[in-house]
Design a protein around this motif. Structure first.
Motif, PDB file in Angstrom:
ATOM      1  N   ALA A  67      -5.230  -9.692  -3.330  1.00  0.00           N
ATOM      2  CA  ALA A  67      -3.951  -8.992  -3.450  1.00  0.00           C
ATOM      3  C   ALA A  67      -3.795  -8.016  -2.289  1.00  0.00           C
ATOM      4  CB  ALA A  67      -3.882  -8.259  -4.773  1.00  0.00           C
ATOM      5  N   ARG A  68      -2.592  -7.903  -1.818  1.00  0.00           N
ATOM      6  CA  ARG A  68      -2.306  -6.978  -0.726  1.00  0.00           C
ATOM      7  C   ARG A  68      -2.415  -5.555  -1.228  1.00  0.00           C
ATOM      8  NH1 ARG A  68       2.711  -8.119   3.031  1.00  0.00           N
ATOM      9  NH2 ARG A  68       1.604  -7.473   4.882  1.00  0.00           N
ATOM     10  N   PRO A  69      -3.090  -4.676  -0.495  1.00  0.00           N
ATOM     11  CA  PRO A  69      -3.190  -3.263  -0.905  1.00  0.00           C
ATOM     12  C   PRO A  69      -1.810  -2.626  -1.039  1.00  0.00           C
ATOM     13  CG  PRO A  69      -4.705  -3.723   0.897  1.00  0.00           C
ATOM     14  CD  PRO A  69      -3.825  -4.932   0.735  1.00  0.00           C
ATOM     15  N   GLU A  70      -1.661  -1.716  -1.967  1.00  0.00           N
ATOM     16  CA  GLU A  70      -0.375  -1.074  -2.258  1.00  0.00           C
ATOM     17  C   GLU A  70       0.241  -0.413  -1.029  1.00  0.00           C
ATOM     18  OE1 GLU A  70       1.744  -0.961  -4.889  1.00  0.00           O
ATOM     19  OE2 GLU A  70       0.433  -2.507  -5.737  1.00  0.00           O
ATOM     20  N   GLU A  71      -0.569   0.202  -0.168  1.00  0.00           N
ATOM     21  CA  GLU A  71      -0.014   0.915   0.998  1.00  0.00           C
ATOM     22  C   GLU A  71       0.682  -0.032   1.978  1.00  0.00           C
ATOM     23  OE1 GLU A  71      -4.487   0.461   1.904  1.00  0.00           O
ATOM     24  OE2 GLU A  71      -3.394   1.325   0.253  1.00  0.00           O
ATOM     25  N   PHE A  72       0.401  -1.336   1.907  1.00  0.00           N
ATOM     26  CA  PHE A  72       1.055  -2.306   2.779  1.00  0.00           C
ATOM     27  C   PHE A  72       2.331  -2.876   2.162  1.00  0.00           C
ATOM     28  CE2 PHE A  72      -3.362  -2.700   4.345  1.00  0.00           C
ATOM     29  CZ  PHE A  72      -3.131  -2.271   5.639  1.00  0.00           C
TER      30      PHE A  72
END
Length: 74
Positions: A67-72
């Motif tokens: 999963a893509r990190p939230e900050e991205f």
């Protein structure tokens, strides 16, 4: 790394008849580790014996994306 199901094929001749057994493993590494324990006892009784690992084209494990990190996600 993608892994593929691999079939251990054990072929031997008894009384002029050829026999073949196939066992499915989740990878080539698992199959190659299993050859000696399976092959050696059969080889003691049947001189014309062969064992090999045949890699299929069916994946046993696939690479799962993270999963893509939230900050991205902004």
């Amino acid at each position: 790394m993608l892994k593929f199901y691999t079939i251990l094929i054990l072929t031997y001749t008894a009384n002029g008849d050829e026999f073949q057994s196939k066992i499915l493993y989740p990878s080539w590494e698992a199959c190659s580790e299993a050859i000696a324990p399976i092959y050696e006892p059969i080889r003691e009784y049947f001189v014309e014996t062969m064992a090999q690992c045949d890699v299929t084209d069916i994946p046993s494990k696939s690479i799962r994306p993270r999963a893509r990190p939230e900050e991205f996600n902004q």
